[in-house]
Design a protein around this motif. Structure first.
Motif, mmCIF file in Angstrom:
data_model
loop_
_atom_site.group_PDB
_atom_site.id
_atom_site.type_symbol
_atom_site.label_atom_id
_atom_site.label_comp_id
_atom_site.label_asym_id
_atom_site.label_seq_id
_atom_site.Cartn_x
_atom_site.Cartn_y
_atom_site.Cartn_z
ATOM 1 N N ILE A 95 0.828 -1.200 0.000
ATOM 2 C CA ILE A 95 0.000 0.000 0.000
ATOM 3 C C ILE A 95 0.869 1.259 0.000
ATOM 4 N N ASP A 96 1.855 1.281 0.926
ATOM 5 C CA ASP A 96 2.750 2.446 0.961
ATOM 6 C C ASP A 96 3.543 2.571 -0.334
ATOM 7 N N TRP A 97 3.955 1.457 -0.858
ATOM 8 C CA TRP A 97 4.695 1.445 -2.119
ATOM 9 C C TRP A 97 3.828 2.034 -3.243
ATOM 10 N N ALA A 98 2.594 1.569 -3.349
ATOM 11 C CA ALA A 98 1.698 2.050 -4.406
ATOM 12 C C ALA A 98 1.411 3.536 -4.241
ATOM 13 N N LYS A 99 1.223 3.978 -2.988
ATOM 14 C CA LYS A 99 0.909 5.378 -2.776
ATOM 15 C C LYS A 99 2.095 6.289 -3.068
ATOM 16 N N ALA A 111 1.132 3.795 -13.697
ATOM 17 C CA ALA A 111 1.229 2.437 -14.235
ATOM 18 C C ALA A 111 1.969 1.522 -13.264
ATOM 19 N N ARG A 112 3.052 2.015 -12.661
ATOM 20 C CA ARG A 112 3.793 1.207 -11.683
ATOM 21 C C ARG A 112 2.959 0.984 -10.426
ATOM 22 N N ALA A 113 2.252 2.041 -9.977
ATOM 23 C CA ALA A 113 1.402 1.886 -8.794
ATOM 24 C C ALA A 113 0.326 0.845 -9.041
ATOM 25 N N LYS A 114 -0.259 0.879 -10.233
ATOM 26 C CA LYS A 114 -1.271 -0.124 -10.586
ATOM 27 C C LYS A 114 -0.668 -1.528 -10.559
ATOM 28 N N ALA A 115 0.556 -1.683 -11.077
ATOM 29 C CA ALA A 115 1.191 -2.997 -11.127
ATOM 30 C C ALA A 115 1.457 -3.556 -9.731
ATOM 31 N N VAL A 116 1.672 -2.679 -8.753
ATOM 32 C CA VAL A 116 1.922 -3.134 -7.381
ATOM 33 C C VAL A 116 0.675 -3.792 -6.791
ATOM 34 N N LEU A 117 -0.489 -3.183 -6.996
ATOM 35 C CA LEU A 117 -1.721 -3.666 -6.368
ATOM 36 C C LEU A 117 -2.481 -4.677 -7.218
ATOM 37 N N ALA A 145 -8.794 1.639 -7.283
ATOM 38 C CA ALA A 145 -9.687 2.297 -8.239
ATOM 39 C C ALA A 145 -9.213 3.720 -8.537
ATOM 40 N N MET A 146 -8.746 4.412 -7.515
ATOM 41 C CA MET A 146 -8.251 5.772 -7.726
ATOM 42 C C MET A 146 -7.047 5.772 -8.653
ATOM 43 N N ILE A 147 -6.160 4.801 -8.442
ATOM 44 C CA ILE A 147 -4.967 4.714 -9.293
ATOM 45 C C ILE A 147 -5.357 4.396 -10.728
ATOM 46 N N LEU A 148 -6.320 3.489 -10.916
ATOM 47 C CA LEU A 148 -6.780 3.173 -12.270
ATOM 48 C C LEU A 148 -7.345 4.419 -12.951
ATOM 49 N N ALA A 149 -8.141 5.183 -12.224
ATOM 50 C CA ALA A 149 -8.727 6.387 -12.800
ATOM 51 C C ALA A 149 -7.651 7.381 -13.198
ATOM 52 N N GLU A 150 -6.645 7.523 -12.331
ATOM 53 C CA GLU A 150 -5.563 8.453 -12.626
ATOM 54 C C GLU A 150 -4.656 7.950 -13.731
ATOM 55 N N ALA A 151 -4.666 6.622 -13.961
ATOM 56 C CA ALA A 151 -3.866 6.031 -15.038
ATOM 57 C C ALA A 151 -4.584 6.091 -16.373
ATOM 58 N N PRO A 209 -10.769 4.931 -16.684
ATOM 59 C CA PRO A 209 -11.913 5.290 -15.839
ATOM 60 C C PRO A 209 -12.955 4.185 -15.709
ATOM 61 N N LEU A 210 -13.232 3.460 -16.790
ATOM 62 C CA LEU A 210 -14.250 2.411 -16.710
ATOM 63 C C LEU A 210 -13.796 1.288 -15.804
ATOM 64 N N ALA A 211 -12.520 0.891 -15.934
ATOM 65 C CA ALA A 211 -11.989 -0.144 -15.053
ATOM 66 C C ALA A 211 -11.972 0.338 -13.608
ATOM 67 N N ALA A 212 -11.716 1.610 -13.417
ATOM 68 C CA ALA A 212 -11.685 2.173 -12.068
ATOM 69 C C ALA A 212 -13.055 2.075 -11.414
ATOM 70 N N VAL A 213 -14.100 2.434 -12.153
ATOM 71 C CA VAL A 213 -15.450 2.359 -11.593
ATOM 72 C C VAL A 213 -15.818 0.915 -11.256
ATOM 73 N N ARG A 214 -15.418 -0.022 -12.134
ATOM 74 C CA ARG A 214 -15.720 -1.437 -11.868
ATOM 75 C C ARG A 214 -14.980 -1.945 -10.640
ATOM 76 N N ALA A 215 -13.828 -1.374 -10.348
ATOM 77 C CA ALA A 215 -13.031 -1.834 -9.216
ATOM 78 C C ALA A 215 -13.566 -1.340 -7.876
ATOM 79 N N LEU A 216 -14.454 -0.380 -7.895
ATOM 80 C CA LEU A 216 -14.988 0.168 -6.643
ATOM 81 C C LEU A 216 -15.964 -0.808 -5.990
#
Length: 860
Positions: free
Chosen positions: A140-144, A153-159, A175-181, A184-191
């Motif tokens: 979590i700390d690594w991804a953040k 992209a790296r943060a997404k790969a961590v989680l 989901a926040m990381i996906l949206a920022e990457a 957006p559609l994948a981010a909403v599905r991940a919530l």
């Protein structure tokens, strides 16, 4: 544990909107490190209780380190927990240097570095590592840390490997990381769903952040309202509520809510809210102007946009240190300046953009939003720079082939203004072919964009000098849309252009019955009033139109024409010629020189009257010496209701000798027939040799003129010159003209002219045959060689072969050839000059005459 709370309370907030602070619950000691990693900088809370099983399972897959090494690692962690974070990091970094392959040291170091805000160091430390190589409690700390470094992209790969097993906080973070990457559609599905147990108000706020990035502000607003119901003062929910409202075009409400907690927003965020409010002012100002137009409150139509412009200009100064907002403010300002018809200011603002658009490449131009390029292009075109307008509009339609029809029509008009009629025609034909008549493909909901295209389609032939085709299309459009004021006014305009103001007025009054205050309707009325000579009505209409629409180009042209009546004007033309003959017994024509100069200076109009001064000089040289008329006179004229009365009192060079009075009258009976009458008590039509012999003449003339349209016309004239020697010269003339070819730059016509003259007392001191006749064919062509709005050069050619008869001498062929340049330097000033050659027969002798002329006219 109190130390953890202290550290977390001092963390610097992430500036990214929607990233939340952390609330930590007490957890078992064995999960302390997992809990520690759950407290992330500016991030969202991690439910450590639910994370513990996943953490333990993932950690068990990595071999434990030796007891001695574990002891040293724990000592470093304890040192950090005791308040010595920097020393703890140094010890772990030393261990990592000695044991670079130990994942537990790396995991602990990630956590402590995160606490110290050293995200860049974490990024470098883990550059070559995969998530499976590091215990999961550090993920979590690594991804953040990677997220804060914008390495989404790296943060997404961590989680991603454990995305399905993350706790609620972890799911939302992912989901926040996906949206920022940019997913957006994948981010909403991940919530998680909103009904998931355990969601805190901050969780809901972060979920709203994801929906906002996914362009779903309605869903974001719903989540923030739910969060605020549970915790009314939740900082993060209120922030997201503000941002969601702003995205939903409720910038003023968003700004009002934000001002109640202004310190919760960073300066860039405050500025963004200010910018959004200005954008909302632009949008609402545009809509308000349309509403004011619909209810005919034209004088107020620009006030909302003027207020928006003031706010934008204020923001531009305030955003000097915020390049992103400064640029978007400049964009909006260009758009508003164009809507307010402040063309030069819009161009200046556009050329001041950092992209240097005047010299920018096509790729650089595409970085500028299409609405800005379109606004700038229309400003360039209005400022008479159509080439630049074409360049910008082409960049828009090339990048966005599905642009609004208005953009393509702007490009069409720019082509016409640049005299590129072929390109304009091709574009319009395509638009007419592909624009549907109905919005749903079937009759039911009309496509108003198609109506715009149809109206331009009607007018297009008129711009190419084919008014007959344009009128035919206009009548068909009016039949298809009989209650549409736009189609009615289009037809009325064409009828006026064809020279039928009475018919145009009848059509315009039909539009007036449906929409009496419509600008186009009133413009047509003004033009018809002008052409019908209803000057009072014309002036009243134009003055009111100009008051309401001072920047409208069509209105301005009408108003300037009305203002011209207040100024003096002049027209002058000088002609000189030289003729030659054989001067033999068989050919008595010896030739001579001739000159004529006619100048008239007009006063301003006062009501329907104006005065004028006139100078008319006619000179010719003969074997017996030169002789001339040199007439100076003063007169007045009256015009009203297509009627014209004029009179002039003249004499020879102010000497009081040979005083003459000229009176004239003409009247249009309708759109097609006109007659005129004139009489002159001392006529300059009297031959100069007759004047030398001491004779003078009185003339009377009547003419009838018929005009079907711009393409066909005819005339008949009859005049009598009563010379004081007792001779009465009776002239008859008639002719007709037919246009045979027309294009944007070329017009060709053919015509025929016949002439017959009878003298009651032939012979004498001047050329005076008993009877003479002539018939001539006439071929005319004019070529618009160059044109730039009000300025132009037209080349005019005329060839007129014929045959002439004279009593006692039979007939002989004649010819006249003429070539002329016609310059327009401005709306009101012109110059023309030409040269010609003709050959005629007098008393059986042939004469060739070379002549030239020059003239000018204008309004002072």
């Amino acid at each position: 544990m109190s130390f953890l709370y202290k550290i977390l309370g001092n963390f610097r907030q992430n500036p990214r909107a929607g990233c939340q602070n952390l609330t930590i619950r007490r957890q078992p000691v064995w999960a302390l490190l997992g809990l520690f990693c759950g407290a992330f900088l500016g991030g969202l809370p991690l439910n450590a209780a639910s994370a513990a099983p996943a953490t333990a399972q993932a950690t068990a897959a990595i071999a434990p380190d030796s007891p001695a090494l574990r002891k040293q690692r724990w000592q470093a962690v304890d040192l950090a927990k005791a308040g010595h974070l920097a020393e703890g990091i140094q010890q772990l970094q030393a261990l990592a240097t000695a044991h670079p392959d130990d994942p537990w040291i790396t995991a602990d170091l990630i956590i402590l570095l995160r606490r110290a805000g050293q995200n860049a160091t974490i990024s470098q430390l883990t550059a070559a590592l995969q998530p499976r190589q590091i215990p999961s409690y550090a993920w979590i700390d690594w991804a953040k840390a990677l997220r804060d470094e914008k390495q989404f992209a790296r943060a997404k790969a961590v989680l991603a490997p454990q995305a399905a097993h993350l706790p609620l906080d972890g799911q939302i973070l992912y989901a926040m990381i996906l949206a920022e990457a940019g997913e957006p559609l994948a981010a909403v599905r991940a919530l998680p769903t909103v009904r998931t147990p355990g969601l805190t108000p901050t969780n809901l706020a972060n979920m709203a952040y994801v929906h906002r990035l996914a362009q779903q502000p309605e869903a974001a607003l719903t989540l923030t309202e739910l969060a605020l119901q549970r915790e009314p003062g939740n900082r993060w929910a209120l922030r997201e509520q503000v941002f969601a409202l702003s995205a939903l075009h409720s910038a003023f409400r968003a700004h009002h809510i934000a001002q109640q907690h202004w310190d919760w927003f960073s300066l860039p965020e405050q500025q963004q809210l200010q910018a959004s409010m200005a954008t909302e002012m632009v949008r609402s100002g545009y809509d308000e102007r349309k509403r004011l137009d619909r209810i005919h409150r034209f004088a107020e139509r620009d006030v909302p946009l003027q207020q928006a412009l003031t706010q934008l200009q204020t923001n531009r100064k305030a955003f000097a240190n915020n390049p992103r907002l400064l640029l978007t403010t400049q964009y909006d300002e260009i758009y508003v300046l164009r809507e307010l018809r402040l063309w030069k200011q819009a161009i200046a603002a556009f050329e001041a953009l950092p992209q240097k658009p005047r010299t920018a490449s096509d790729a650089t131009l595409r970085e500028i939003p299409d609405y800005v390029r379109t606004a700038a292009a229309e400003s360039y075109d209005a400022d008479r720079q159509p080439k630049e307008a074409i360049r910008l509009l082409n960049s828009v339609v090339t990048q966005y082939p599905g642009s609004d029809v208005e953009v393509f029509l702007s490009l069409y008009y720019a082509y016409l203004d640049a005299e590129e009629y072929a390109a304009g025609e091709a574009l319009l034909q395509k638009l007419h072919r592909v624009t549907p008549e109905w919005t749903r493909g079937a009759k039911g909901s009309p496509n108003w964009e198609r109506m715009d295209v149809d109206q331009v389609w009607v007018m297009d032939p008129a711009y190419r000098n084919d008014l007959a085709t344009a009128e035919q299309r206009g009548r068909q459009l009016m039949n298809d849309a009989p209650f549409n004021t736009g189609s009615i006014n289009t037809l009325a305009t064409l009828e006026n252009w064809r020279g039928w103001p009475e018919q145009s007025l009848q059509t315009t009054r039909l539009a007036q019955a449906y929409s009496p205050r419509e600008r186009s309707t009133r413009l047509n009325l003004a033009q018809d009033y002008q052409d019908l000579g209803w000057n009072t009505r014309w002036g009243d209409e134009v003055e009111d139109l100009y008051r309401l629409f001072p920047k409208d180009e069509s209105v301005r042209k009408q108003w300037l024409a009305w203002q011209d009546r207040r100024d003096p004007s002049i027209v002058s033309e000088y002609t000189t010629g030289k003729s030659r003959g054989n001067s033999t017994a068989a050919n008595p024509v010896t030739g001579n020189r001739d000159q004529e100069w006619l100048t008239r200076l007009n006063s301003p109009w006062v009501g329907n009257w104006r005065a004028f001064l006139q100078h008319h000089w006619i000179w010719s040289s003969y074997d017996e010496g030169p002789i001339s008329y040199n007439r100076v006179g003063a007169g007045a004229e009256w015009r009203h209701d297509r009627k014209h009365l004029w009179g002039i009192l003249s004499n020879d060079q102010f000497t009081g000798q040979h005083v003459g009075l000229t009176l004239g009258w003409s009247q249009w009976l309708n759109d097609h027939w006109q007659y005129s009458l004139a009489a002159d008590t001392y006529s300059t039509q009297t031959p100069l040799r007759a004047k030398r012999a001491g004779f003078s003449g009185k003339s009377y003339q009547a003419n009838v003129y018929w005009r079907q349209s711009e393409s066909r016309e005819a005339y008949v004239g009859l005049s009598t010159l009563a010379i004081s020697d007792g001779n009465k010269r009776i002239d008859f003339s008639a002719g007709a003209t037919q246009r045979v070819f027309a294009s944007p730059h070329h017009i060709s016509s053919i015509g025929m002219d016949v002439f017959a003259e009878h003298n009651t007392r032939p012979g004498g001191d001047y050329f005076n045959p008993a009877n003479s006749q002539s018939v001539n064919l006439r071929f005319e062509h004019q070529w618009i060689t160059w044109r730039h709005y009000d300025r132009s050069l037209i080349q005019y050619f005329k060839v007129s072969p014929g045959y002439a008869w004279q009593d006692g001498y039979g007939g002989a062929p004649t010819v006249d050839v003429f070539y002329e340049h016609k310059w327009k330097f401005s709306r009101t000033w012109n110059l023309h000059y030409g040269v010609g050659w003709g050959s005629n027969v007098y008393d059986g002798g042939r004469e060739g005459r070379l002549y030239g002329l020059i003239g000018f006219g204008g309004v002072f």
